[in-house]
Design a protein around this motif. Structure first.
Motif, PDB file in Angstrom:
ATOM      1  N   ALA A  81       0.848  -1.189   0.000  1.00 10.77           N
ATOM      2  CA  ALA A  81       0.000   0.000   0.000  1.00 10.77           C
ATOM      3  C   ALA A  81       0.885   1.241   0.000  1.00 10.77           C
ATOM      4  CB  ALA A  81      -0.913   0.010   1.226  1.00 10.77           C
ATOM      5  N   VAL A  82       0.258   2.351  -0.354  1.00 14.45           N
ATOM      6  CA  VAL A  82       0.918   3.655  -0.282  1.00 14.45           C
ATOM      7  C   VAL A  82       0.069   4.523   0.637  1.00 14.45           C
ATOM      8  CG1 VAL A  82       1.604   5.708  -1.569  1.00 14.45           C
ATOM      9  CG2 VAL A  82       1.950   3.454  -2.565  1.00 14.45           C
ATOM     10  N   LEU A  83       0.704   5.109   1.621  1.00 15.47           N
ATOM     11  CA  LEU A  83       0.027   5.979   2.570  1.00 15.47           C
ATOM     12  C   LEU A  83       0.462   7.412   2.305  1.00 15.47           C
ATOM     13  CD1 LEU A  83       0.827   3.873   5.745  1.00 15.47           C
ATOM     14  CD2 LEU A  83      -1.236   3.754   4.401  1.00 15.47           C
ATOM     15  N   GLN A  84      -0.490   8.332   2.324  1.00 16.53           N
ATOM     16  CA  GLN A  84      -0.159   9.746   2.189  1.00 16.53           C
ATOM     17  C   GLN A  84      -0.599  10.448   3.454  1.00 16.53           C
ATOM     18  OE1 GLN A  84      -1.910  11.739  -1.133  1.00 16.53           O
ATOM     19  NE2 GLN A  84      -0.893  13.666  -0.679  1.00 16.53           N
ATOM     20  N   VAL A  85       0.373  10.999   4.143  1.00 18.80           N
ATOM     21  CA  VAL A  85       0.114  11.726   5.377  1.00 18.80           C
ATOM     22  C   VAL A  85       0.550  13.169   5.138  1.00 18.80           C
ATOM     23  CG1 VAL A  85       0.607  11.867   7.829  1.00 18.80           C
ATOM     24  CG2 VAL A  85       0.561   9.648   6.704  1.00 18.80           C
ATOM     25  N   GLY A  86      -0.419  14.039   4.972  1.00 15.79           N
ATOM     26  CA  GLY A  86      -0.101  15.419   4.637  1.00 15.79           C
ATOM     27  C   GLY A  86       0.528  15.474   3.259  1.00 15.79           C
ATOM     28  N   ASP A  87       1.775  15.950   3.184  1.00 13.14           N
ATOM     29  CA  ASP A  87       2.484  15.986   1.907  1.00 13.14           C
ATOM     30  C   ASP A  87       3.559  14.908   1.818  1.00 13.14           C
ATOM     31  OD1 ASP A  87       4.102  17.047   3.827  1.00 13.14           O
ATOM     32  OD2 ASP A  87       4.904  18.648   2.555  1.00 13.14           O
ATOM     33  N   MET A  88       3.581  13.993   2.776  1.00 17.11           N
ATOM     34  CA  MET A  88       4.586  12.939   2.819  1.00 17.11           C
ATOM     35  C   MET A  88       3.975  11.621   2.306  1.00 17.11           C
ATOM     36  SD  MET A  88       6.937  11.723   6.042  1.00 17.11           S
ATOM     37  CE  MET A  88       5.550  11.500   7.115  1.00 17.11           C
ATOM     38  N   LEU A  89       4.679  10.960   1.398  1.00 22.11           N
ATOM     39  CA  LEU A  89       4.252   9.670   0.869  1.00 22.11           C
ATOM     40  C   LEU A  89       5.034   8.550   1.554  1.00 22.11           C
ATOM     41  CD1 LEU A  89       3.944  10.310  -2.952  1.00 22.11           C
ATOM     42  CD2 LEU A  89       2.106   9.842  -1.363  1.00 22.11           C
ATOM     43  N   LEU A  90       4.322   7.523   1.990  1.00 20.68           N
ATOM     44  CA  LEU A  90       4.924   6.389   2.668  1.00 20.68           C
ATOM     45  C   LEU A  90       4.593   5.114   1.900  1.00 20.68           C
ATOM     46  CD1 LEU A  90       3.828   7.270   6.305  1.00 20.68           C
ATOM     47  CD2 LEU A  90       6.002   7.798   5.232  1.00 20.68           C
ATOM     48  N   SER A  91       5.566   4.239   1.774  1.00 22.12           N
ATOM     49  CA  SER A  91       5.376   2.954   1.120  1.00 22.12           C
ATOM     50  C   SER A  91       5.288   1.869   2.189  1.00 22.12           C
ATOM     51  CB  SER A  91       6.538   2.671   0.166  1.00 22.12           C
ATOM     52  OG  SER A  91       6.435   1.375  -0.347  1.00 22.12           O
ATOM     53  N   PHE A  92       4.211   1.093   2.153  1.00 14.88           N
ATOM     54  CA  PHE A  92       4.004   0.017   3.126  1.00 14.88           C
ATOM     55  C   PHE A  92       4.281  -1.299   2.417  1.00 14.88           C
ATOM     56  CE2 PHE A  92       1.634  -1.087   7.092  1.00 14.88           C
ATOM     57  CZ  PHE A  92       1.790  -2.450   6.996  1.00 14.88           C
ATOM     58  N   ASP A  93       5.345  -1.983   2.822  1.00  9.00           N
ATOM     59  CA  ASP A  93       5.619  -3.320   2.299  1.00  9.00           C
ATOM     60  C   ASP A  93       5.784  -4.283   3.471  1.00  9.00           C
ATOM     61  OD1 ASP A  93       8.086  -2.511   3.193  1.00  9.00           O
ATOM     62  OD2 ASP A  93       9.085  -2.657   1.264  1.00  9.00           O
ATOM     63  N   ALA A  94       6.165  -5.509   3.190  1.00  8.86           N
ATOM     64  CA  ALA A  94       6.205  -6.534   4.240  1.00  8.86           C
ATOM     65  C   ALA A  94       7.281  -6.262   5.284  1.00  8.86           C
ATOM     66  CB  ALA A  94       6.415  -7.904   3.624  1.00  8.86           C
ATOM     67  N   THR A  95       8.303  -5.490   4.937  1.00  7.26           N
ATOM     68  CA  THR A  95       9.375  -5.215   5.899  1.00  7.26           C
ATOM     69  C   THR A  95       9.115  -3.989   6.747  1.00  7.26           C
ATOM     70  OG1 THR A  95      10.622  -3.972   4.251  1.00  7.26           O
ATOM     71  CG2 THR A  95      11.126  -6.319   4.486  1.00  7.26           C
ATOM     72  N   GLY A  96       8.250  -3.099   6.292  1.00  9.84           N
ATOM     73  CA  GLY A  96       7.968  -1.923   7.088  1.00  9.84           C
ATOM     74  C   GLY A  96       7.371  -0.795   6.271  1.00  9.84           C
ATOM     75  N   VAL A  97       7.194   0.331   6.961  1.00 10.57           N
ATOM     76  CA  VAL A  97       6.691   1.541   6.331  1.00 10.57           C
ATOM     77  C   VAL A  97       7.881   2.453   6.094  1.00 10.57           C
ATOM     78  CG1 VAL A  97       5.135   3.506   6.570  1.00 10.57           C
ATOM     79  CG2 VAL A  97       4.476   1.288   7.488  1.00 10.57           C
ATOM     80  N   ASN A  98       8.137   2.765   4.816  1.00  8.61           N
ATOM     81  CA  ASN A  98       9.288   3.576   4.433  1.00  8.61           C
ATOM     82  C   ASN A  98       8.815   4.861   3.771  1.00  8.61           C
ATOM     83  OD1 ASN A  98      11.177   1.472   5.103  1.00  8.61           O
ATOM     84  ND2 ASN A  98      10.574   0.470   3.202  1.00  8.61           N
ATOM     85  N   THR A  99       9.646   5.897   3.858  1.00 11.81           N
ATOM     86  CA  THR A  99       9.366   7.111   3.104  1.00 11.81           C
ATOM     87  C   THR A  99       9.698   6.855   1.642  1.00 11.81           C
ATOM     88  OG1 THR A  99      11.580   7.978   3.509  1.00 11.81           O
ATOM     89  CG2 THR A  99       9.856   8.618   5.066  1.00 11.81           C
ATOM     90  N   MET A 100       9.044   7.572   0.762  1.00 13.65           N
ATOM     91  CA  MET A 100       9.297   7.393  -0.661  1.00 13.65           C
ATOM     92  C   MET A 100      10.290   8.423  -1.178  1.00 13.65           C
ATOM     93  SD  MET A 100       5.586   6.245  -2.093  1.00 13.65           S
ATOM     94  CE  MET A 100       6.126   5.550  -3.621  1.00 13.65           C
ATOM     95  N   ALA A 101      10.975   9.099  -0.281  1.00 15.42           N
ATOM     96  CA  ALA A 101      12.001  10.051  -0.683  1.00 15.42           C
ATOM     97  C   ALA A 101      13.223   9.291  -1.182  1.00 15.42           C
ATOM     98  CB  ALA A 101      12.378  10.945   0.494  1.00 15.42           C
ATOM     99  N   VAL A 102      14.177  10.014  -1.765  1.00 16.28           N
ATOM    100  CA  VAL A 102      15.359   9.366  -2.343  1.00 16.28           C
ATOM    101  C   VAL A 102      16.174   8.633  -1.284  1.00 16.28           C
ATOM    102  CG1 VAL A 102      17.486   9.751  -3.625  1.00 16.28           C
ATOM    103  CG2 VAL A 102      15.395  10.951  -4.266  1.00 16.28           C
ATOM    104  N   PRO A 103      16.569   9.247  -0.166  1.00 17.79           N
ATOM    105  CA  PRO A 103      17.143   8.394   0.886  1.00 17.79           C
ATOM    106  C   PRO A 103      15.994   7.810   1.715  1.00 17.79           C
ATOM    107  CG  PRO A 103      17.436  10.686   1.481  1.00 17.79           C
ATOM    108  CD  PRO A 103      16.750  10.659   0.136  1.00 17.79           C
ATOM    109  N   SER A 104      15.592   6.595   1.373  1.00 22.56           N
ATOM    110  CA  SER A 104      14.451   5.961   2.028  1.00 22.56           C
ATOM    111  C   SER A 104      14.740   5.738   3.504  1.00 22.56           C
ATOM    112  CB  SER A 104      14.146   4.631   1.343  1.00 22.56           C
ATOM    113  OG  SER A 104      13.041   4.037   1.932  1.00 22.56           O
TER     114      SER A 104
END
Length: 155
Positions: free
Chosen positions: A26-49
């Protein structure tokens, strides 16, 4: 072993479960921040994840589902044990969704934002497809067992 249809079902379960391990759920959007939800965890979608919330339990559960399905393939001589392992695996697949919902709820509470947008990816449907394939495998293993028992009765 590979000539039975339930073996094909179980191999597809293994493949889809391994894909679930590595694809975003899944992809979560909190305000202006995008988060990627995969089996290992919730990561930011910025260049340095950056890992925001680890979900290693979900990763372990998914790996166990794949491992049990793979082991079940090689127990073709013990059909009743195969059926039991398939039923247990189906319960683990339902538990996958329960654990996923818990982690989403936990992330929502941790972030503290009420305007969280939740977008589902295709990999989140794989455990449901696996559940259907597991049911079909159970039916075919049961049909093989009844066939073998009926042939034993004729002797």
């Amino acid at each position: 072993m590979l000539q039975r249809i339930q073996t094909v079902y179980l191999l597809i379960i293994v493949a889809l479960t391994i894909a679930t391990l590595f694809l975003p759920l899944a992809v979560l959007q909190v305000g202006d921040m995008l988060l990627s939800f995969d089996a290992t965890g919730v990561n930011t979608m910025a260049v340095p994840s950056e890992l925001i919330y680890p979900t290693w339990g979900l990763f372990a559960l998914t790996a166990i589902i794949a491992l049990i399905a793979l082991i079940t393939i090689f127990l073709f001589r013990k059909r009743m044990l195969q059926i039991r392992l398939c039923i247990f695996n189906a319960l683990l697949m339902v538990g996958f969704y329960a654990l996923f919902a818990f982690f989403v709820w936990n992330v929502k509470n941790q972030v503290g934002e009420e305007d969280m947008v939740f977008a589902v990816k295709i990999a989140l449907a794989f455990p449901l497809i696996n559940l259907i394939l597991d049911y079909l495998a159970i039916r075919n293993i049961g049909a093989d067992e009844t066939l073998v028992r009926s042939l034993d009765r004729l002797r």
